[in-house]
Design a protein around this motif. Structure first.
Motif, short mmCIF file in Angstrom:
data_model
loop_
_atom_site.label_atom_id
_atom_site.label_comp_id
_atom_site.label_asym_id
_atom_site.label_seq_id
_atom_site.Cartn_x
_atom_site.Cartn_y
_atom_site.Cartn_z
N THR A 95 0.82 -1.22 -0.17
CA THR A 95 0.08 -0.14 -0.03
C THR A 95 1.05 1.41 -0.02
O THR A 95 2.03 1.19 0.63
CB THR A 95 -0.82 0.13 1.03
OG1 THR A 95 0.02 0.13 2.49
CG2 THR A 95 -1.88 -1.09 1.27
N THR A 97 0.43 5.80 -0.18
CA THR A 97 -0.42 7.09 -0.05
C THR A 97 0.35 8.03 -0.71
O THR A 97 1.53 8.53 -0.56
CB THR A 97 -0.81 7.29 1.19
OG1 THR A 97 -1.44 6.35 2.06
CG2 THR A 97 -1.78 8.53 1.27
N SER A 114 -4.87 6.86 -2.00
CA SER A 114 -4.25 5.49 -1.28
C SER A 114 -4.39 4.36 -2.57
O SER A 114 -5.37 4.29 -3.20
CB SER A 114 -5.19 5.22 -0.18
OG SER A 114 -5.04 5.97 0.81
N GLN A 115 -3.38 3.69 -2.36
CA GLN A 115 -3.14 2.72 -3.56
C GLN A 115 -2.92 1.44 -2.81
O GLN A 115 -2.00 1.46 -1.83
CB GLN A 115 -2.03 3.02 -4.59
CG GLN A 115 -2.14 4.30 -5.47
CD GLN A 115 -0.98 4.65 -6.24
OE1 GLN A 115 0.30 3.92 -5.95
NE2 GLN A 115 -1.16 5.12 -7.13
N ALA A 116 -3.46 0.09 -3.46
CA ALA A 116 -3.33 -1.02 -2.83
C ALA A 116 -2.80 -1.92 -4.04
O ALA A 116 -3.49 -1.89 -5.15
CB ALA A 116 -4.30 -1.69 -2.25
N GLN A 151 -10.51 0.41 2.52
CA GLN A 151 -9.72 -0.58 3.03
C GLN A 151 -10.98 -1.83 3.14
O GLN A 151 -10.46 -3.05 3.05
CB GLN A 151 -9.41 0.01 4.56
CG GLN A 151 -8.04 0.85 4.44
CD GLN A 151 -7.73 1.49 5.64
OE1 GLN A 151 -8.61 1.47 6.67
NE2 GLN A 151 -6.62 1.99 5.91
N VAL A 154 -11.02 -3.29 -0.25
CA VAL A 154 -9.61 -4.03 -0.45
C VAL A 154 -9.48 -5.43 0.35
O VAL A 154 -9.30 -6.59 -0.23
CB VAL A 154 -8.44 -3.25 -0.24
CG1 VAL A 154 -7.04 -3.96 -0.28
CG2 VAL A 154 -8.14 -1.94 -1.21
#
Length: 165
Positions: A95, A97, A114-116, A151, A154
């Motif tokens: 993850t 940000t 925010s990246q996952a 979240q 995800v």
């Protein structure tokens, strides 16, 4: 033209979010987009999902760096404010940000993304790796209130049957 993911996945879209056609909301390369209304000062919070086969040996941090470089080509300044590896050896993830500003409609917006990243190996051919990227973008003021939704989404990502999420 919208793309599809190289492997089918499913996930649960949190309450208050609605699916939107990627082409119509300015995300033509995305496989899925959800938006959260109302907009904040003219910017609509969104979650996008994309992915691709990655036959190279790039690590998830290197792939995340590629995303930062790509974003830096589109905005004046981008800063990585957090990065963490997650998951397990069998299902690695990462993850990160990002903080950046964009100008839309003549108005500047301070945004957070925010990246996952989820790495999935083909069970029949472990040399075939897919990296799924999920991104949540909002204004700085919306981010704390909506981050839990992202979240939660995800956490629900799972193998799919080919149907849409």
């Amino acid at each position: 033209m919208s793309t599809t993911l190289p492997i089918p996945i499913q996930f649960d879209v949190p309450q208050g979010w609605r699916a939107a056609p990627p082409d119509e909301v300015g995300a033509p390369g995305a496989a899925f987009v959800a938006v959260h209304l109302p907009s904040d000062a003219g910017f609509t919070a969104n979650i996008t999902v994309d992915g691709e086969y990655r036959p190279d040996a790039a690590t998830l941090p290197e792939i995340a760096d590629e995303s930062v470089r790509h974003m830096a080509e589109a905005v004046a300044s981008v800063m990585v404010t957090d990065r963490r590896e997650a998951g397990s050896v069998d299902a690695p993830g990462l993850t990160q940000t990002l903080a950046f500003s964009v100008v839309t409609g003549g108005k500047s917006h301070d945004l957070v993304q925010s990246q996952a990243y989820l790495s999935v190996l083909d069970v029949d051919d472990p040399h075939r790796r897919v990296v799924i990227r999920l991104m949540f973008t909002s204004t700085t003021s919306q981010h704390p209130a909506l981050l839990d939704d992202f979240q939660d989404l995800v956490r629900t990502v799972r193998p799919g049957d080919g149907a849409t999420p």
